[in-house]
Motif scaffolding. Structure first.
Motif, PDB file in Angstrom:
ATOM      1  N   LEU A 175     128.654 -14.243   8.511  1.00 36.16           N
ATOM      2  CA  LEU A 175     129.120 -14.918   9.713  1.00 36.16           C
ATOM      3  C   LEU A 175     129.294 -13.853  10.779  1.00 36.16           C
ATOM      4  O   LEU A 175     129.888 -12.791  10.517  1.00 36.16           O
ATOM      5  CB  LEU A 175     130.449 -15.624   9.421  1.00 36.16           C
ATOM      6  N   TYR A 176     128.769 -14.088  11.975  1.00 38.00           N
ATOM      7  CA  TYR A 176     128.811 -13.109  13.048  1.00 38.00           C
ATOM      8  C   TYR A 176     130.070 -13.329  13.887  1.00 38.00           C
ATOM      9  O   TYR A 176     130.246 -14.385  14.488  1.00 38.00           O
ATOM     10  CB  TYR A 176     127.543 -13.202  13.902  1.00 38.00           C
ATOM     11  N   LEU A 177     130.951 -12.316  13.881  1.00 39.46           N
ATOM     12  CA  LEU A 177     132.256 -12.391  14.537  1.00 39.46           C
ATOM     13  C   LEU A 177     132.603 -11.090  15.232  1.00 39.46           C
ATOM     14  O   LEU A 177     132.247 -10.014  14.753  1.00 39.46           O
ATOM     15  CB  LEU A 177     133.364 -12.617  13.495  1.00 39.46           C
ATOM     16  N   SER A 178     133.378 -11.189  16.291  1.00 39.51           N
ATOM     17  CA  SER A 178     134.000 -10.030  16.911  1.00 39.51           C
ATOM     18  C   SER A 178     135.436  -9.982  16.402  1.00 39.51           C
ATOM     19  O   SER A 178     136.176 -10.959  16.532  1.00 39.51           O
ATOM     20  CB  SER A 178     133.979 -10.176  18.432  1.00 39.51           C
ATOM     21  N   GLY A 227     140.834 -13.643   2.504  1.00 43.00           N
ATOM     22  CA  GLY A 227     140.336 -13.857   1.140  1.00 43.00           C
ATOM     23  C   GLY A 227     139.366 -12.771   0.744  1.00 43.00           C
ATOM     24  O   GLY A 227     139.511 -11.611   1.128  1.00 43.00           O
ATOM     25  N   LYS A 228     138.333 -13.165  -0.006  1.00 46.31           N
ATOM     26  CA  LYS A 228     137.381 -12.222  -0.588  1.00 46.31           C
ATOM     27  C   LYS A 228     136.132 -12.119   0.306  1.00 46.31           C
ATOM     28  O   LYS A 228     135.332 -13.053   0.381  1.00 46.31           O
ATOM     29  CB  LYS A 228     137.004 -12.727  -1.978  1.00 46.31           C
ATOM     30  N   TYR A 229     135.962 -10.955   0.959  1.00 47.12           N
ATOM     31  CA  TYR A 229     134.859 -10.739   1.897  1.00 47.12           C
ATOM     32  C   TYR A 229     134.648  -9.236   2.070  1.00 47.12           C
ATOM     33  O   TYR A 229     135.461  -8.422   1.648  1.00 47.12           O
ATOM     34  CB  TYR A 229     135.183 -11.362   3.258  1.00 47.12           C
ATOM     35  N   LYS A 230     133.552  -8.896   2.747  1.00 48.75           N
ATOM     36  CA  LYS A 230     133.301  -7.533   3.226  1.00 48.75           C
ATOM     37  C   LYS A 230     133.056  -7.652   4.725  1.00 48.75           C
ATOM     38  O   LYS A 230     132.457  -8.623   5.177  1.00 48.75           O
ATOM     39  CB  LYS A 230     132.067  -6.923   2.566  1.00 48.75           C
ATOM     40  N   LEU A 233     127.202 -16.970  20.554  1.00 47.55           N
ATOM     41  CA  LEU A 233     128.635 -16.670  20.508  1.00 47.55           C
ATOM     42  C   LEU A 233     129.100 -16.446  19.069  1.00 47.55           C
ATOM     43  O   LEU A 233     129.924 -15.593  18.797  1.00 47.55           O
ATOM     44  CB  LEU A 233     129.446 -17.813  21.115  1.00 47.55           C
ATOM     45  N   THR A 234     128.571 -17.226  18.179  1.00 50.69           N
ATOM     46  CA  THR A 234     128.837 -17.073  16.759  1.00 50.69           C
ATOM     47  C   THR A 234     127.674 -17.697  16.009  1.00 50.69           C
ATOM     48  O   THR A 234     126.864 -18.415  16.584  1.00 50.69           O
ATOM     49  CB  THR A 234     130.192 -17.701  16.338  1.00 50.69           C
ATOM     50  N   GLY A 235     127.604 -17.420  14.752  1.00 48.58           N
ATOM     51  CA  GLY A 235     126.535 -17.983  13.943  1.00 48.58           C
ATOM     52  C   GLY A 235     126.589 -17.410  12.547  1.00 48.58           C
ATOM     53  O   GLY A 235     127.483 -16.621  12.220  1.00 48.58           O
ATOM     54  N   PHE A 236     125.629 -17.815  11.740  1.00 49.16           N
ATOM     55  CA  PHE A 236     125.587 -17.332  10.366  1.00 49.16           C
ATOM     56  C   PHE A 236     124.152 -17.161   9.917  1.00 49.16           C
ATOM     57  O   PHE A 236     123.222 -17.655  10.549  1.00 49.16           O
ATOM     58  CB  PHE A 236     126.337 -18.284   9.417  1.00 49.16           C
ATOM     59  N   ALA A 237     124.018 -16.456   8.806  1.00 49.22           N
ATOM     60  CA  ALA A 237     122.706 -16.252   8.196  1.00 49.22           C
ATOM     61  C   ALA A 237     122.878 -16.166   6.688  1.00 49.22           C
ATOM     62  O   ALA A 237     123.970 -15.889   6.186  1.00 49.22           O
ATOM     63  CB  ALA A 237     122.061 -14.974   8.724  1.00 49.22           C
ATOM     64  N   ILE A 238     121.792 -16.406   5.991  1.00 48.95           N
ATOM     65  CA  ILE A 238     121.758 -16.271   4.533  1.00 48.95           C
ATOM     66  C   ILE A 238     121.121 -14.916   4.248  1.00 48.95           C
ATOM     67  O   ILE A 238     119.999 -14.652   4.674  1.00 48.95           O
ATOM     68  CB  ILE A 238     120.932 -17.413   3.905  1.00 48.95           C
ATOM     69  N   ARG A 239     121.859 -14.068   3.561  1.00 50.70           N
ATOM     70  CA  ARG A 239     121.380 -12.723   3.238  1.00 50.70           C
ATOM     71  C   ARG A 239     121.460 -12.540   1.726  1.00 50.70           C
ATOM     72  O   ARG A 239     122.482 -12.107   1.202  1.00 50.70           O
ATOM     73  CB  ARG A 239     122.218 -11.652   3.938  1.00 50.70           C
ATOM     74  N   CYS A 245     129.862  -8.350  11.253  1.00 51.85           N
ATOM     75  CA  CYS A 245     129.316  -9.214  10.211  1.00 51.85           C
ATOM     76  C   CYS A 245     130.327  -9.397   9.089  1.00 51.85           C
ATOM     77  O   CYS A 245     130.739  -8.427   8.470  1.00 51.85           O
ATOM     78  CB  CYS A 245     128.043  -8.618   9.616  1.00 51.85           C
ATOM     79  N   LEU A 246     130.718 -10.635   8.852  1.00 50.01           N
ATOM     80  CA  LEU A 246     131.627 -10.975   7.766  1.00 50.01           C
ATOM     81  C   LEU A 246     130.780 -11.500   6.612  1.00 50.01           C
ATOM     82  O   LEU A 246     130.167 -12.556   6.732  1.00 50.01           O
ATOM     83  CB  LEU A 246     132.620 -12.048   8.224  1.00 50.01           C
ATOM     84  N   TYR A 247     130.724 -10.743   5.522  1.00 48.27           N
ATOM     85  CA  TYR A 247     129.913 -11.107   4.364  1.00 48.27           C
ATOM     86  C   TYR A 247     130.797 -11.750   3.301  1.00 48.27           C
ATOM     87  O   TYR A 247     131.876 -11.236   2.993  1.00 48.27           O
ATOM     88  CB  TYR A 247     129.273  -9.859   3.740  1.00 48.27           C
TER      89      TYR A 247
END
Length: 139
Positions: free
Chosen positions: A83-86, A100-103, A71-77, A108-110
């Motif tokens: 962070l995996y989001l819809s 805030g500060k993201y791409k 449903l959601t999760g994260f990874a180190i890239r 995928c929210l980086y």
């Protein structure tokens, strides 16, 4: 049809974080894990070799391809966390404007560090994402 490579495994989350994260990322991963467990009321599991996931849902694409994903999760890239989001809804898009500060990619929210994000808004985004996925694919 090809088999989905991203499946829940019994791999060690601690080992994954220790092998990939710098000190700041390690702290942020611990904080993310607390937040994601609170929001999902699920324990973390490794999905494939590099995603720390929470909960799951089954999907079917228009092509007929089916599978299961967290449903959601994260990874180190590299130097970023993802962070995996819809975030398809207008409400989710509005929340992103104050995050805030993201791409942002398709789902995928980086970001470089949690301190760059408004955590209250992040929590709302995660909740909204889960709601979107459940509405789209069912419980």
């Amino acid at each position: 049809m090809d088999e989905n490579k991203t499946k829940a495994t019994d791999a060690s989350i601690g080992d994954y974080i220790a092998s990939r994260a710098n000190a700041q990322q390690s702290d942020d991963c611990r904080d993310l894990m607390v937040l994601l467990e609170k929001v999902t009321e699920q324990s973390a599991k490794m999905w494939g070799p590099s995603i720390v996931g929470y909960g799951s849902y089954r999907y079917t694409y228009e092509s007929g391809r089916t599978g299961e994903a967290p449903l959601t999760g994260f990874a180190i890239r590299g130097r970023e966390l993802v962070l995996y989001l819809s975030v398809d809804s207008e409400q989710q898009q509005t929340l992103l404007s104050g995050l805030g500060k993201y791409k942002m990619g398709k789902s995928c929210l980086y970001f470089k560090q949690l301190a760059d994000l408004d955590l209250a808004i992040l929590e709302q985004l995660i909740r909204g994402s889960i709601t979107e996925l459940k509405q789209r694919y069912g419980e």
